[in-house]
Design an enzyme around this catalytic site. Sequence first.
Site, mmCIF file in Angstrom:
data_model
loop_
_atom_site.group_PDB
_atom_site.id
_atom_site.type_symbol
_atom_site.label_atom_id
_atom_site.label_comp_id
_atom_site.label_asym_id
_atom_site.label_seq_id
_atom_site.Cartn_x
_atom_site.Cartn_y
_atom_site.Cartn_z
ATOM 1 C CE LYS A 40 18.347 -64.078 -9.414
ATOM 2 N NZ LYS A 40 19.762 -64.352 -9.604
ATOM 3 C CD GLN A 81 22.477 -65.659 -7.399
ATOM 4 O OE1 GLN A 81 21.374 -65.854 -7.876
ATOM 5 N NE2 GLN A 81 23.085 -64.485 -7.494
ATOM 6 C CG ASP A 97 21.499 -65.449 -15.300
ATOM 7 O OD1 ASP A 97 20.683 -64.528 -15.126
ATOM 8 O OD2 ASP A 97 22.149 -65.981 -14.378
#
Length: 296
Positions: free
Chosen positions: A54, A98, A121
């Site tokens: 990412k 994460q 997200d």
Amino acid sequence: MAAKLIKGAEVAKEIRAELKEEVARLKEKHGVVPGLVTILVGENPASQSYVRAKQKTAHELGFYSVQDDQPADISEETLLGLIDKYNKDPKIHGILVQLPLPKHINETKILYAIDPDKDVDGFHPVNVGKLMIGEANYLPCTPFGIQELLIRSGTQVEGAEAVVVGRSNIVGKPIAMMLVQKGPGANATVTVCHTRTKDIAFHTKRADILIVAAGVPEYIKGDMIKPGAVVIDVGVNEVGRTPEGKRILKGDVAFDEAKEVASAITPVPGGVGPMTITMLMKNTVKACKVLNNIND
Ligand code: NAP
């Protein structure tokens, strides 16, 4: 006849090129740079590699990117404090924590603490709720990538019978909810299957669009697919290693059989996978524009 391949890796490349241009334009015209922070707790190797990928993409696109690595024994309070700091940081537009987090940390509490306007997200309940009522803010990245693949491959979604196998909060439920909305790449008639579904094949054989996110290698066989269907295989299952130690990956669909029946299919790897990170970047660019009141 062999199905057409829906090559996510190529579509992702195309979208990244568009994003790179948009990032340059935002910088030049508005003096802003999209900012993304990835927070990684502990040293889980898979999480480390996802975060690295990412960060690498964010960097390539010209983002301001921050990798915030924290020890596995960080307290929940300290982590909440960090999120609060990034919520208030005007240089940061997207916050990604994460998952999974260590057991002593309440994952829900952490995700709920992220400012919904920085929730790139798309997991915050405000954003999940907005998706449900047809006013989506940030779409969760994997389903967003799937929808984009359907659109860019010219798949007729409107009026299609779409069947989703899997009902997780990150893939199955949101893609089902997206396809049932009014709008481009949607307006489908949607069925969702799971482990309590009585006859999976009955449903999958009716699907014009079959999306499989079950996490079971090669679960969907050729005879479970309607001839001419578009098959999106979300599964990424490690089934072994090559003698050189490279991971052997299989999707949730028995590819060799499926490609003889379907009209189009995503490969694994190189299908849905590369789209997920790309859509995270797309969400971050959007967040940058929203938070800076940029409408052009
Ligand atoms: P998950 O949370 O484990 O959910 C799996 C879902 O599939 C559950 O709803 C489960 O039903 C259902 N299921 C499992 N076995 C089934 C069976 N035999 N018949 C019918 N339904 C079955 O998984 P996930 O996070 O959604 O991920 C699914 C797969 O996609 C995994 O292989 C994962 O690695 C992959 N994935 C890929 C990406 C990407 O970027 N390409 C992103 C996310 C996930 P119940 O609810 O009844 O248990």
